[in-house]
Design a protein around this motif. Structure first.
Motif, PDB file in Angstrom:
ATOM      1  N   GLY A  57       0.807  -1.201   0.000  1.00 44.68           N
ATOM      2  CA  GLY A  57       0.000   0.000   0.000  1.00 44.68           C
ATOM      3  C   GLY A  57       0.842   1.252   0.000  1.00 44.68           C
ATOM      4  O   GLY A  57       2.043   1.213   0.301  1.00 44.68           O
ATOM      5  N   TYR A  58       0.212   2.363  -0.373  1.00 46.99           N
ATOM      6  CA  TYR A  58       0.890   3.652  -0.448  1.00 46.99           C
ATOM      7  C   TYR A  58      -0.096   4.711   0.037  1.00 46.99           C
ATOM      8  O   TYR A  58      -1.214   4.812  -0.475  1.00 46.99           O
ATOM      9  CB  TYR A  58       1.310   3.939  -1.886  1.00 46.99           C
ATOM     10  CG  TYR A  58       2.199   5.157  -2.056  1.00 46.99           C
ATOM     11  CD1 TYR A  58       3.572   5.017  -2.185  1.00 46.99           C
ATOM     12  CD2 TYR A  58       1.661   6.435  -2.101  1.00 46.99           C
ATOM     13  CE1 TYR A  58       4.403   6.112  -2.357  1.00 46.99           C
ATOM     14  CE2 TYR A  58       2.474   7.542  -2.269  1.00 46.99           C
ATOM     15  CZ  TYR A  58       3.845   7.382  -2.395  1.00 46.99           C
ATOM     16  OH  TYR A  58       4.644   8.493  -2.552  1.00 46.99           O
ATOM     17  N   LEU A  59       0.316   5.476   1.042  1.00 46.36           N
ATOM     18  CA  LEU A  59      -0.571   6.484   1.625  1.00 46.36           C
ATOM     19  C   LEU A  59       0.167   7.797   1.781  1.00 46.36           C
ATOM     20  O   LEU A  59       1.273   7.836   2.319  1.00 46.36           O
ATOM     21  CB  LEU A  59      -1.087   6.011   2.994  1.00 46.36           C
ATOM     22  CG  LEU A  59      -2.060   6.954   3.717  1.00 46.36           C
ATOM     23  CD1 LEU A  59      -3.406   6.984   2.988  1.00 46.36           C
ATOM     24  CD2 LEU A  59      -2.257   6.504   5.167  1.00 46.36           C
ATOM     25  N   GLU A 102      -2.964  12.612   4.426  1.00 45.75           N
ATOM     26  CA  GLU A 102      -4.237  11.987   4.788  1.00 45.75           C
ATOM     27  C   GLU A 102      -4.379  11.948   6.312  1.00 45.75           C
ATOM     28  O   GLU A 102      -3.400  11.974   7.046  1.00 45.75           O
ATOM     29  CB  GLU A 102      -4.312  10.564   4.221  1.00 45.75           C
ATOM     30  CG  GLU A 102      -4.268  10.475   2.705  1.00 45.75           C
ATOM     31  CD  GLU A 102      -5.589  10.854   2.059  1.00 45.75           C
ATOM     32  OE1 GLU A 102      -6.531  11.222   2.782  1.00 45.75           O
ATOM     33  OE2 GLU A 102      -5.663  10.779   0.820  1.00 45.75           O
ATOM     34  N   GLY A 103      -5.606  11.841   6.777  1.00 45.70           N
ATOM     35  CA  GLY A 103      -5.867  11.843   8.215  1.00 45.70           C
ATOM     36  C   GLY A 103      -5.644  10.496   8.872  1.00 45.70           C
ATOM     37  O   GLY A 103      -5.354   9.493   8.212  1.00 45.70           O
ATOM     38  N   GLY A 104      -5.795  10.497  10.192  1.00 46.89           N
ATOM     39  CA  GLY A 104      -5.574   9.284  10.966  1.00 46.89           C
ATOM     40  C   GLY A 104      -6.523   8.155  10.630  1.00 46.89           C
ATOM     41  O   GLY A 104      -6.133   6.977  10.621  1.00 46.89           O
ATOM     42  N   LEU A 111      -5.536   4.235   9.525  1.00 46.88           N
ATOM     43  CA  LEU A 111      -6.039   3.002  10.135  1.00 46.88           C
ATOM     44  C   LEU A 111      -6.774   2.147   9.110  1.00 46.88           C
ATOM     45  O   LEU A 111      -6.662   0.912   9.114  1.00 46.88           O
ATOM     46  CB  LEU A 111      -6.962   3.343  11.309  1.00 46.88           C
ATOM     47  CG  LEU A 111      -6.281   4.017  12.509  1.00 46.88           C
ATOM     48  CD1 LEU A 111      -7.318   4.396  13.566  1.00 46.88           C
ATOM     49  CD2 LEU A 111      -5.216   3.106  13.113  1.00 46.88           C
ATOM     50  N   GLN A 112      -7.509   2.805   8.229  1.00 47.75           N
ATOM     51  CA  GLN A 112      -8.207   2.076   7.169  1.00 47.75           C
ATOM     52  C   GLN A 112      -7.206   1.341   6.282  1.00 47.75           C
ATOM     53  O   GLN A 112      -7.415   0.170   5.930  1.00 47.75           O
ATOM     54  CB  GLN A 112      -9.032   3.049   6.329  1.00 47.75           C
ATOM     55  CG  GLN A 112      -9.775   2.388   5.180  1.00 47.75           C
ATOM     56  CD  GLN A 112     -10.478   3.401   4.283  1.00 47.75           C
ATOM     57  OE1 GLN A 112     -10.623   4.567   4.625  1.00 47.75           O
ATOM     58  NE2 GLN A 112     -10.917   2.967   3.114  1.00 47.75           N
ATOM     59  N   LEU A 132      -3.807  -5.632   6.234  1.00 45.21           N
ATOM     60  CA  LEU A 132      -3.769  -6.800   7.111  1.00 45.21           C
ATOM     61  C   LEU A 132      -4.800  -7.848   6.699  1.00 45.21           C
ATOM     62  O   LEU A 132      -4.636  -9.042   6.974  1.00 45.21           O
ATOM     63  CB  LEU A 132      -4.009  -6.378   8.560  1.00 45.21           C
ATOM     64  CG  LEU A 132      -2.840  -5.654   9.249  1.00 45.21           C
ATOM     65  CD1 LEU A 132      -3.263  -5.136  10.617  1.00 45.21           C
ATOM     66  CD2 LEU A 132      -1.634  -6.578   9.381  1.00 45.21           C
ATOM     67  N   GLU A 133      -5.851  -7.400   6.023  1.00 47.70           N
ATOM     68  CA  GLU A 133      -6.873  -8.329   5.536  1.00 47.70           C
ATOM     69  C   GLU A 133      -6.475  -8.988   4.216  1.00 47.70           C
ATOM     70  O   GLU A 133      -7.198  -9.831   3.689  1.00 47.70           O
ATOM     71  CB  GLU A 133      -8.206  -7.586   5.354  1.00 47.70           C
ATOM     72  CG  GLU A 133      -8.847  -7.168   6.668  1.00 47.70           C
ATOM     73  CD  GLU A 133      -9.974  -6.163   6.467  1.00 47.70           C
ATOM     74  OE1 GLU A 133     -10.262  -5.814   5.287  1.00 47.70           O
ATOM     75  OE2 GLU A 133     -10.568  -5.721   7.454  1.00 47.70           O
ATOM     76  N   GLY A 134      -5.325  -8.551   3.674  1.00 46.71           N
ATOM     77  CA  GLY A 134      -4.830  -9.175   2.456  1.00 46.71           C
ATOM     78  C   GLY A 134      -5.030  -8.373   1.188  1.00 46.71           C
ATOM     79  O   GLY A 134      -4.707  -8.851   0.090  1.00 46.71           O
TER      80      GLY A 134
END
Length: 227
Positions: free
Chosen positions: A109-111, A115-117, A121-122, A128-130
């Motif tokens: 992933g790349y964030l 972006e906000g907190g 977490l999302q 983590l869910e794959g």
């Protein structure tokens, strides 16, 4: 006993970022989630990789711009040795240039740091869910690139023509490093660095070494230095 059991069920997050304030801020956000815990923090790639080996976290958060070895090279190293450990890249730098490059290196992933907190977490939970996490814009553009409707976002920036190593050399030129300093940092010969510089000039259609240095410094100050 119940409290200790709940603690052991939390997923471990390792944070690798050279800014202490950002590490603390990210740790605070993660601490608000009852299913996550920060299992360690590191300020550079070497310490970060050592903690990956020692702690075996459930997910690693990596900044792109790290002192010494870059975040891109660290992602490659972690993925090569521990492919089962997912990586989320956090950055303030050109999403269109770095997001797909990081995914190719092994990140999940790349964030953007802007972006906000809740978005952080999302992203963590989705990975983590794959799943893979990128912005809607990048996701759409990557899919369009695969279907042939549009060129990949990886190729839209002039720097998208550069290989990973060439981009790393380009950034170090932007930091004001000489060929010898770049060679020492990347453990390459000066001759190899000079070959990379020549290739970068050709791909960016620059006429001289001076033009390359000016271009690199300007790009670095605009895209990397403020982070």
């Amino acid at each position: 006993m119940t409290e200790n059991l709940a603690e052991t069920k939390k997923r471990g997050v390792l944070i690798i970022d050279d800014h202490a304030v950002l590490r603390e801020g990210i740790a605070y956000i993660i601490g608000r989630d009852p299913t996550l815990k920060v299992c360690g923090t590191a300020e550079n790639a070497q310490k970060g990789f050592e903690l990956v080996e020692k702690l075996k976290p459930d997910i690693v958060l990596v900044d792109i711009s790290l002192p010494g070895k870059s975040g891109l090279e660290l992602v490659k190293d972690i993925h090569a040795i521990y492919p089962e450990i997912p990586i989320l890249v956090l950055s303030m730098h050109e999403e269109s240039l770095f997001a797909e490059r990081m995914l190719r290196a092994g990140a999940r992933g790349y964030l953007m740091k802007s972006e906000g907190g809740e978005k952080l977490l999302q992203a963590i939970h989705r990975i983590l869910e794959g799943s893979i996490f990128v912005s809607d814009e990048i996701s759409s553009r990557i899919l369009e690139g695969f279907t042939g409707k549009k060129s990949s976002p990886f190729k839209t920036s002039p720097l998208g023509k550069l290989s990973d190593r060439e981009l790393e050399v380009f950034q170090l030129i932007g930091k004001g490093l000489s060929s010898r300093q770049i060679a020492d940092q990347l453990h390459l010969s000066i001759k190899t660095v000079e070959a990379y510089r020549a290739s970068i000039k050709q791909k960016l259609k620059l006429q001289s070494g001076t033009e390359l240095v000016h271009y690199a410094i300007s790009w670095y100050q605009t895209n990397i230095s403020p982070s």
